[in-house]
Enzyme design. Structure first.
Site, short mmCIF file in Angstrom:
data_model
loop_
_atom_site.label_atom_id
_atom_site.label_comp_id
_atom_site.label_asym_id
_atom_site.label_seq_id
_atom_site.Cartn_x
_atom_site.Cartn_y
_atom_site.Cartn_z
N GLU A 121 36.06 40.66 44.86
CA GLU A 121 36.22 40.48 43.43
C GLU A 121 35.25 39.43 42.90
O GLU A 121 34.98 38.44 43.58
CB GLU A 121 37.67 40.07 43.10
CG GLU A 121 38.70 41.04 43.68
CD GLU A 121 40.13 40.52 43.61
OE1 GLU A 121 40.43 39.74 42.68
OE2 GLU A 121 40.94 40.87 44.49
N GLU A 155 42.75 41.15 33.39
CA GLU A 155 44.07 40.93 33.98
C GLU A 155 44.62 39.61 33.45
O GLU A 155 43.87 38.64 33.28
CB GLU A 155 43.96 40.87 35.50
CG GLU A 155 45.27 40.57 36.21
CD GLU A 155 45.08 40.36 37.71
OE1 GLU A 155 46.05 39.91 38.35
OE2 GLU A 155 43.98 40.64 38.23
#
Length: 463
Positions: A267, A378
């Protein structure tokens, strides 16, 4: 990385779109503790008054009696609250302090030079082969690898010198042979909800069919093929985060394995995390795990894993400038790809600047290829006071507001088996709670595949 103006100044194509609706923008705020001032009189003047005006004495005596009855109760209540909230257990506190100092010795390596950033960070210049990654048994005694060839179709315009982090704006830099590392402090670790899990995401928080674990997403994703990397440009904002234990991020996920205990992810992106960094600046970050966030992996360089090769970028440092509502749009470009020769996963950030790599041995499924790539936002929704959080995603505005108002990902691409960058063919989008954070996408000749996403969190339609 680019600074974009209004729609007329869009430039650089890539891939994907999504967006709709209106949200509310709120600037980042700091909480401040306030203490009530108690006014004190002049005791010598008061004594003189008592002597001269004896009839007032009974009144003062009465007031003193009342205050003596009221004040101790208030003091007692406050001390009981403090005792309840801050029960002091010397042995536990000592053990916690020992654990923190032990962790700090592992994380913070000896510095050749230290640079102080305007935001209060200390950036240590650490000899590259002494960075935390080389604590790993399989890397001990080794040195960082030389960079591989970029994927075919990668438009590298040459490495452009850019100041996009606050710490580097002073003009100071780290000497050759060293890398800049954001120093972790005792305060950083004391803020953490768990000292033992400092620098890690909560276990098994990854879900794409539900947000019952408190994490909410607005993402575009592709799956069903073999992927060897991904690329995108993301505009950077400073979203409001409602409390210390929530965060807001925008990132790419390169994923393999199931969403069970064997999940592998790589990520990279930007995040606002008061718990991790102690402020509300958007910061460049990386993450990895090979067991669904249980025991492996961490943010940035907080454990052995990611090998940094760049001498000018500090992972975890604040990004500047940021995008503004109806103003300039500032975005960063991210590329993650698998080196066909050695199998390591490399990260490029900005205009052709290599940051470093994740060694292939860190992973199980990702030793071969990824089975899914995701792009998007997110947040953590801890439901303070029983309501949906007001933590913002992206710009804090819903996707329908479009350019200059909503957040975007543009020029979305993946790397195929032939180490070539190719447009996405089957992008799907998902928003856990579209009335809180939504996503809308599309494709055009300038941005390729792109989407708009984000939102304000709590609002009349998102209680």
């Amino acid at each position: 990385m680019e600074f974009l103006g209004r729609a007329s100044s869009w430039r650089k194509p890539r891939n994907k779109i999504f967006g709709y609706r209106t949200g509310q923008y709120q600037c980042t705020q700091k909480q401040t503790d306030f203490a009530e001032d108690t006014t004190q009189g002049n005791f010598s003047n008061m004594a003189s008054s008592w002597c001269k005006i004896s009839p007032i004495i009974p009144i003062f005596v009465f007031l003193l009696l009342v205050s003596s009855l009221v004040c101790p109760v208030q003091s007692s209540e406050h001390s009981e609250e403090r005792a309840a909230n801050q029960t002091f257990r010397p042995e536990e506190e000592l053990q916690k302090l020992k654990l923190i100092r032990s962790r700090l010795r592992k994380i913070n390596k000896p510095a050749v030079k230290t640079i102080q950033s305007p935001d209060g960070d200390f950036i240590d210049c650490v000899v590259s082969h002494l960075q935390p990654a080389f604590d790993h048994p399989l890397l001990k005694g080794k040195k960082p690898l030389y960079p591989p060839d970029r994927p075919k179709g990668h438009n590298q315009m040459g490495v452009v010198e850019e100041n996009f982090q606050l710490w580097s704006m002073s003009g100071e830099s780290c000497p050759e042979g060293t890398i800049p590392v954001r120093r972790t402090t005792e305060q950083d670790m004391l803020r953490a909800s768990s000292v033992r899990r400092f620098g890690r995401k909560p276990r098994k928080y990854v879900r794409r069919d539900s947000s019952s674990d408190g994490h909410e997403h607005a993402v575009g994703y592709v799956s069903g093929e073999q992927y060897y990397g991904a690329k995108a440009s993301i505009n950077v904002w400073a979203p409001r985060v409602a409390n210390q234990y929530e965060f807001s991020l925008s990132q790419m996920w390169v994923i393999s394995g199931s969403f069970g205990d064997d999940l592998n992810t790589i990520e990279a992106g930007w995040q606002v995390s008061p718990e991790l960094y102690g402020d509300n600046y958007p910061r460049f970050f990386t993450y990895w795990t090979s067991d669904a966030y249980q025991a492996t992996g961490c943010y940035n360089l907080l454990c052995s894993g990611f090998v940094q090769t760049n001498t000018k970028i500090a992972i975890g440092a604040a990004i500047s400038p940021t995008s503004s509502y109806e103003g300039g749009q500032f975005d960063i470009s991210l590329l993650v790809w698998k080196d066909p020769k050695h199998g390591n996963w490399w990260l490029e950030f900005g205009s052709g600047v290599l940051v470093g790599y994740w060694p292939s041995f860190l992973f199980t499924h990702l030793q071969d290829h990824a089975s899914m790539v995701q792009f998007g936002g997110e947040v953590v929704n801890s439901r303070p006071d029983g309501f949906h959080t007001s933590t913002q995603m992206g710009s804090g505005h819903l996707a329908g507001e479009g350019f200059g108002k909503a957040s975007y990902f543009r020029n979305l691409q993946v790397v195929d088996w032939d180490n070539s960058l190719v447009p996405l063919s089957n992008l799907r989008v998902l928003a856990d709670h579209p009335s809180c954070y939504d996503i809308q996408g599309g494709i055009n000749n300038v941005w390729g595949n792109y989407f708009y996403y984000g939102g304000p969190g709590r609002n009349v339609e998102c209680p």
